[in-house]
Design a protein around this motif. Sequence first.
Motif, PDB file in Angstrom:
ATOM      1  N   PHE A  50       2.402  -0.557 -11.588  1.00  5.86           N
ATOM      2  CA  PHE A  50       2.972  -0.987 -10.524  1.00  5.86           C
ATOM      3  C   PHE A  50       2.842  -2.134 -10.335  1.00  5.86           C
ATOM      4  O   PHE A  50       3.586  -3.008  -9.420  1.00  5.86           O
ATOM      5  CB  PHE A  50       2.421   0.566  -9.029  1.00  5.86           C
ATOM      6  CG  PHE A  50       3.117  -0.066  -7.916  1.00  5.86           C
ATOM      7  CD1 PHE A  50       3.906   0.474  -7.262  1.00  5.86           C
ATOM      8  CD2 PHE A  50       2.578  -1.284  -6.959  1.00  5.86           C
ATOM      9  CE1 PHE A  50       4.673  -0.076  -7.021  1.00  5.86           C
ATOM     10  CE2 PHE A  50       3.341  -1.527  -5.846  1.00  5.86           C
ATOM     11  CZ  PHE A  50       3.891  -0.799  -5.207  1.00  5.86           C
ATOM     12  N   ASP A  51       1.652  -2.615 -10.462  1.00  9.08           N
ATOM     13  CA  ASP A  51       1.089  -3.897  -9.968  1.00  9.08           C
ATOM     14  C   ASP A  51       2.109  -4.919 -10.981  1.00  9.08           C
ATOM     15  O   ASP A  51       2.316  -6.921 -10.880  1.00  9.08           O
ATOM     16  CB  ASP A  51      -0.773  -4.761 -10.439  1.00  9.08           C
ATOM     17  CG  ASP A  51      -1.026  -3.859  -9.173  1.00  9.08           C
ATOM     18  OD1 ASP A  51      -0.318  -3.145  -7.723  1.00  9.08           O
ATOM     19  OD2 ASP A  51      -2.471  -3.720  -9.152  1.00  9.08           O
ATOM     20  N   ASP A  67       1.410   4.381 -12.735  1.00 13.12           N
ATOM     21  CA  ASP A  67       0.061   4.573 -12.921  1.00 13.12           C
ATOM     22  C   ASP A  67      -0.075   3.549 -12.237  1.00 13.12           C
ATOM     23  O   ASP A  67       1.540   2.268 -11.779  1.00 13.12           O
ATOM     24  CB  ASP A  67      -0.710   3.802 -14.267  1.00 13.12           C
ATOM     25  CG  ASP A  67      -0.470   3.305 -14.667  1.00 13.12           C
ATOM     26  OD1 ASP A  67      -0.312   1.846 -14.488  1.00 13.12           O
ATOM     27  OD2 ASP A  67      -0.610   3.324 -16.068  1.00 13.12           O
ATOM     28  N   ALA A  68      -1.465   2.384 -11.244  1.00 12.00           N
ATOM     29  CA  ALA A  68      -1.661   1.624 -10.511  1.00 12.00           C
ATOM     30  C   ALA A  68      -1.787  -0.046 -11.189  1.00 12.00           C
ATOM     31  O   ALA A  68      -0.724  -0.733 -10.293  1.00 12.00           O
ATOM     32  CB  ALA A  68      -3.243   1.357  -9.493  1.00 12.00           C
ATOM     33  N   ASP A  69      -1.803  -0.243 -12.732  1.00 13.14           N
ATOM     34  CA  ASP A  69      -0.932  -0.829 -13.310  1.00 13.14           C
ATOM     35  C   ASP A  69      -0.481  -1.519 -13.629  1.00 13.14           C
ATOM     36  O   ASP A  69       0.430  -2.709 -13.307  1.00 13.14           O
ATOM     37  CB  ASP A  69      -2.618  -1.510 -14.472  1.00 13.14           C
ATOM     38  CG  ASP A  69      -1.855  -2.166 -15.288  1.00 13.14           C
ATOM     39  OD1 ASP A  69      -2.909  -3.632 -15.078  1.00 13.14           O
ATOM     40  OD2 ASP A  69      -1.620  -2.075 -16.225  1.00 13.14           O
ATOM     41  N   VAL A  80       2.241   6.038  -7.741  1.00 17.06           N
ATOM     42  CA  VAL A  80       1.406   6.500  -8.340  1.00 17.06           C
ATOM     43  C   VAL A  80       0.763   7.937  -8.422  1.00 17.06           C
ATOM     44  O   VAL A  80       0.704   8.283  -9.535  1.00 17.06           O
ATOM     45  CB  VAL A  80       0.086   5.668  -7.666  1.00 17.06           C
ATOM     46  CG1 VAL A  80      -1.782   6.571  -8.661  1.00 17.06           C
ATOM     47  CG2 VAL A  80      -0.285   4.464  -8.037  1.00 17.06           C
ATOM     48  N   LYS A  81       1.571   8.657  -7.499  1.00 14.06           N
ATOM     49  CA  LYS A  81       1.314  10.206  -7.923  1.00 14.06           C
ATOM     50  C   LYS A  81       2.821  10.426  -7.877  1.00 14.06           C
ATOM     51  O   LYS A  81       2.333  11.615  -8.606  1.00 14.06           O
ATOM     52  CB  LYS A  81       2.212  10.198  -5.529  1.00 14.06           C
ATOM     53  CG  LYS A  81       1.511  10.510  -5.162  1.00 14.06           C
ATOM     54  CD  LYS A  81       1.752  10.732  -3.848  1.00 14.06           C
ATOM     55  CE  LYS A  81       0.179  10.723  -2.099  1.00 14.06           C
ATOM     56  NZ  LYS A  81       0.811  10.804  -1.334  1.00 14.06           N
ATOM     57  N   GLN A 126       0.428  -0.916   0.437  1.00 12.82           N
ATOM     58  CA  GLN A 126       0.428   0.392  -0.059  1.00 12.82           C
ATOM     59  C   GLN A 126       0.782   1.106   0.525  1.00 12.82           C
ATOM     60  O   GLN A 126       0.789   2.021  -0.673  1.00 12.82           O
ATOM     61  CB  GLN A 126      -0.377   0.074   1.218  1.00 12.82           C
ATOM     62  CG  GLN A 126      -1.940   1.097   1.222  1.00 12.82           C
ATOM     63  CD  GLN A 126      -2.953   0.877   2.647  1.00 12.82           C
ATOM     64  OE1 GLN A 126      -3.050   0.335   3.290  1.00 12.82           O
ATOM     65  NE2 GLN A 126      -3.986   2.496   2.587  1.00 12.82           N
ATOM     66  N   ARG A 173       2.663   1.501  -3.639  1.00  8.15           N
ATOM     67  CA  ARG A 173       1.867   1.886  -4.834  1.00  8.15           C
ATOM     68  C   ARG A 173       1.399   3.099  -4.889  1.00  8.15           C
ATOM     69  O   ARG A 173       0.963   4.141  -5.224  1.00  8.15           O
ATOM     70  CB  ARG A 173       0.815   0.352  -4.139  1.00  8.15           C
ATOM     71  CG  ARG A 173      -0.273   0.985  -5.610  1.00  8.15           C
ATOM     72  CD  ARG A 173      -1.310  -0.106  -5.601  1.00  8.15           C
ATOM     73  NE  ARG A 173      -1.416  -1.218  -5.908  1.00  8.15           N
ATOM     74  CZ  ARG A 173      -1.292  -2.120  -4.526  1.00  8.15           C
ATOM     75  NH1 ARG A 173      -1.457  -1.654  -3.838  1.00  8.15           N
ATOM     76  NH2 ARG A 173      -0.835  -3.437  -5.159  1.00  8.15           N
ATOM     77  N   ALA A 174       1.173   3.865  -3.299  1.00  4.02           N
ATOM     78  CA  ALA A 174       0.504   5.144  -3.205  1.00  4.02           C
ATOM     79  C   ALA A 174       1.289   5.776  -3.441  1.00  4.02           C
ATOM     80  O   ALA A 174       1.239   7.275  -4.326  1.00  4.02           O
ATOM     81  CB  ALA A 174       0.412   5.168  -1.424  1.00  4.02           C
TER      82      ALA A 174
END
Length: 519
Positions: free
Chosen positions: A344-345, A340-342, A335-336, A328, A331-332
């Motif tokens: 990162f994953d 992007d979240a995808d 993403v800033k 968390q 990722r947070a």
Amino acid sequence: MEEDTDSFTNRPPWSSAAAAEGGSLPPTENISLSEFETFAVERLKLLKTVETLGVSYVKGSEDYIRKLNAEISNLSFPYRAEATGDKKQQVGATEQEKRRKDHISHFILRLAYCQTEDLRRWFIQQEMDLFRHRFGELASKHKTEFLHQNELRYDTITTDEKTSLMEKLVQSTYSISGASVLEQDIYKVPFQDALDLVRMRKVFLRAGYAYIAHQDIITIVLNDYRTRLSKALALTARSLPTVQSDERLQPLLGHLSHAYVGQDYSVQKNVGKISLEQIDSLAVKSFPLCMRELHRSLREQHHLRHGGRMQYGLFLKGIGLTLDQALQFWRAEFVKGKVDADKFDKAYAYSIRHMFGKEGKRTDYTPYSCLKVILSNPPSQGDHHGCPFRHSDPELLKQKLQSYKLSQAGINQIMELVKGMHYQLACQKYFELTHNIEDAGFSLNHPNQYFAESQKLLTGGREVKKEVDSPSTGQGAPARKTSDTSQGKSGTLTESKPGNPVPAEAEMAEDLDSLFQDD
């Protein structure tokens, strides 16, 4: 035969020539690998204490002697070696075992610290300081016996000679007075053996001889010891490839030269007791400068390159972040930025799970020690990992410390330690200044140790609470000095268990480097 009970005979190739030049014969008995590692780790603890005390106190002062003697006793090394000439002193079994460990451990560390110029320089300096202390503890007659046993056949002059030369001895040697000339030994030494004293004009010369007060003879002895030990290490280095061909010894020797001999921070004692909302506040109050700078860079740039992610990620794991919290957190922040979240994953989440032992070889990786941070690949442009005291430009380091509201006097103290290449002691001084205490009460060896000791001080010894602190960007309010400064002293450090080594740092770096790739 199991590895931890296997035996190793510490015989040549490094023995004969190296020992002859080093001033003592190497041990030839069989010892187990477990004892080999234990002896080495405990001598390394002693030498690191010698280094710390040598910077924190005046060498030879009462505090220095008292603290060093206490550490020698705690680690079961000989408290006071006595030269005995041709008459063998009868000693108890316990004392004999201490002497055995002292002898063997010195030669083991010769093997570990002969590998590079920096390692040799550090080892020689600490062994010289330890030797100086022990020589100073000898009685006068034993000092003379020691000199003769080691072919430094310097004789003391007679009382009549002292009387006839008294005026010249007092004028040439600042450390003695007329009254003390007759009360102490004066050595007659060939002047070429006392060039340091001659250069400083601290000695009386006559007919090719220097007349040296007993407190100055240590200068002669140390010069001889340095020469012998330096030659011995060079010879040992030439024989090292043969020693390293033994697959039992090679990893042990490699580990010892970069060893951290403190608490094992691979075990998370505060799992889940740190909230994500606390991190900003903790970074100001309880993070060492290296981690504080990594946190600041992450918050400002929303990204860290792989060296910074490895160093900071394992530190956060060590202070108690769970795997879910770590995912968390990273990722947070990413993403800033530009991730992007995808992405990162797909690109980063696996590596974080791998760090926690949930992927790949499922190795539970250990936070970096100070030595690992200092000796790892230095940061290049765009990197933020490493040790600020080791890798920062001095002027930039000063500006950084000023921005954190440290006093100018404190900054000057830190910079003097940095100049002397005492990076861990500089960080310890930073701890004292930011916590408003005079003595940290421990020997700093690990960023997570810094955090743990800070929390003990700030919370009165209680564990970290999960209360949510307000994020802070300024300098934390300094804590008052508490009476409990005994926790974490060097005598309480624990060692890695022989036969159960931590995963090799090289393997760890290789595994994680392959995962933490930059965009």
